[in-house]
Scaffold this active site. Sequence first.
Site, mmCIF file in Angstrom:
data_model
loop_
_atom_site.group_PDB
_atom_site.id
_atom_site.type_symbol
_atom_site.label_atom_id
_atom_site.label_comp_id
_atom_site.label_asym_id
_atom_site.label_seq_id
_atom_site.Cartn_x
_atom_site.Cartn_y
_atom_site.Cartn_z
ATOM 1 N N PRO A 71 0.864 -1.183 0.000
ATOM 2 C CA PRO A 71 0.000 0.000 0.000
ATOM 3 C C PRO A 71 0.896 1.228 0.000
ATOM 4 O O PRO A 71 1.805 1.340 0.821
ATOM 5 C CB PRO A 71 -0.768 -0.126 1.326
ATOM 6 N N CYS A 108 1.276 3.770 9.706
ATOM 7 C CA CYS A 108 1.595 5.052 9.063
ATOM 8 C C CYS A 108 2.078 6.073 10.094
ATOM 9 O O CYS A 108 1.360 6.408 11.040
ATOM 10 C CB CYS A 108 0.387 5.596 8.307
ATOM 11 N N LYS A 165 -1.088 -4.386 9.352
ATOM 12 C CA LYS A 165 0.270 -3.973 8.961
ATOM 13 C C LYS A 165 0.820 -3.048 10.044
ATOM 14 O O LYS A 165 0.232 -2.007 10.322
ATOM 15 C CB LYS A 165 0.233 -3.267 7.606
HETATM 16 C C1 LIG Z 1 5.067 7.208 -0.591
HETATM 17 C C2 LIG Z 1 4.726 6.128 0.396
HETATM 18 C C3 LIG Z 1 3.405 5.898 0.724
HETATM 19 C C4 LIG Z 1 3.079 4.884 1.640
HETATM 20 N N1 LIG Z 1 1.768 4.641 1.937
HETATM 21 C C5 LIG Z 1 1.436 3.635 2.765
HETATM 22 C C6 LIG Z 1 0.075 3.316 3.017
HETATM 23 O O1 LIG Z 1 -0.856 3.925 2.466
HETATM 24 N N2 LIG Z 1 -0.177 2.309 3.903
HETATM 25 C C7 LIG Z 1 0.825 1.598 4.509
HETATM 26 O O2 LIG Z 1 0.547 0.686 5.293
HETATM 27 N N3 LIG Z 1 2.111 1.862 4.271
HETATM 28 C C8 LIG Z 1 2.428 2.839 3.393
HETATM 29 N N4 LIG Z 1 3.744 3.073 3.124
HETATM 30 C C9 LIG Z 1 4.763 2.149 3.650
HETATM 31 C C10 LIG Z 1 5.053 1.021 2.628
HETATM 32 O O3 LIG Z 1 3.922 0.247 2.381
HETATM 33 C C11 LIG Z 1 6.223 0.144 3.081
HETATM 34 O O4 LIG Z 1 5.848 -0.587 4.230
HETATM 35 C C12 LIG Z 1 7.484 0.945 3.383
HETATM 36 O O5 LIG Z 1 7.703 1.952 2.414
HETATM 37 C C13 LIG Z 1 8.733 0.037 3.442
HETATM 38 O O6 LIG Z 1 8.875 -0.695 2.274
HETATM 39 P P1 LIG Z 1 9.776 -0.217 0.998
HETATM 40 O O7 LIG Z 1 11.142 0.094 1.518
HETATM 41 O O8 LIG Z 1 9.705 -1.418 0.087
HETATM 42 O O9 LIG Z 1 9.114 0.998 0.431
HETATM 43 C C14 LIG Z 1 4.095 4.105 2.250
HETATM 44 C C15 LIG Z 1 5.420 4.367 1.913
HETATM 45 C C16 LIG Z 1 5.752 5.361 1.001
HETATM 46 C C17 LIG Z 1 7.195 5.588 0.669
#
Ligand SMILES: Cc1cc2nc3c(=O)[nH]c(=O)nc-3n(C[C@H](O)[C@H](O)[C@H](O)COP(=O)(O)O)c2cc1C
Length: 309
Positions: A17, A100, A139
């Site tokens: 997400p 979040c 999450k």
């Molecule tokens: C721009 C952005 C928006 C995100 N929005 C959400 C969200 O709506 N819900 C959520 O649970 N995590 C959100 N996250 C967290 C990601 O889902 C993820 O857990 C986190 O970025 C770590 O993984 P990554 O390093 O692969 O990005 C967001 C992260 C980013 C960078």
Amino acid sequence: MLKIGSVCFSNPLISAPLAGISDFPFRELARYFGVSLTYSEMISSAGICAENDKSKNFTFVKGEHPISAQIFGRDPDMIAYAAQYFEDQGADIIDINFGCPVKKVSKQGSGSALQRDINRSKEVITTVRKAISIPLTIKCRLGWNPAEENYLEMARIAEGEGVDAFCLHPRYAVQMFKGVSYWSKFHDLKPILSIPIIGSGDIKTSEEISFHLNEYPVDFIMLGRGLMSNPWIISDYLKKEHPPLLETILMHYDLMLQYFDNELLVSTRFRKFIGKYVKGLSNASELRVLGNELTCRDDLLELFAKINV
Ligand SMILES: Cc1cc2nc3c(=O)[nH]c(=O)nc-3n(C[C@H](O)[C@H](O)[C@H](O)COP(=O)(O)O)c2cc1C
């Protein structure tokens, strides 16, 4: 066979997400490249309860399966109402956001501020579990900060209350998205859970997918920022053919155009993606400047002429 509740998956890859990013076209692209589950952007339960069009527009497209609708909020009944709404809309899984850290969300007591309040978190999980019959996941982060680490307590509550999978982004809320993610924490999580575990954080290459699946006791890998610049990590991991860079960029843009049906809106929204796609190219900074000026599809084609691949 990989399963979350009654939903089966062909591989362990999930697209994360991502607020402002994981709209329908992004999810379609991720699915085209091969993820077995996509998540909506986080959706406000208050927005759904208030029949707010913006929240409802975040919803998924009928026929898009399997899809997890992620909800944030702090009021158990409102989150349960939104969960029922998305179950009725055909969601396959409901996910509750406890992670979040963004101020706009946490200052309302939602997201990682909700995880900080363990009693309310339990009430939310119990209420939502009773309200829906499809699988429920949550999450989480490790906790608000190291002194308030409570992911193990959250995991115990989740399993005890009938949650079907536990997703952990192993950072503290105070880290936001910076610093390291503590993947070793999954070793402490595994012995206390029998439901599937989803690991999220900093996976940027197909080699890292394999490494993390081998090294840590997780069932699924969730891909977030890595996907925004490099959807090929999915197909590389799955050893599938994939379209080259320019074709991929155009596919993404055209999926957005089909969905939003407004060239200026799509071009403006696409600016954040083009900067990621060209990252690492020799003239990336020139391309980023051009990308920030996109107003129509022809601008994108002109930009392509400057990409040497
Ligand atoms: C721009 C952005 C928006 C995100 N929005 C959400 C969200 O709506 N819900 C959520 O649970 N995590 C959100 N996250 C967290 C990601 O889902 C993820 O857990 C986190 O970025 C770590 O993984 P990554 O390093 O692969 O990005 C967001 C992260 C980013 C960078």
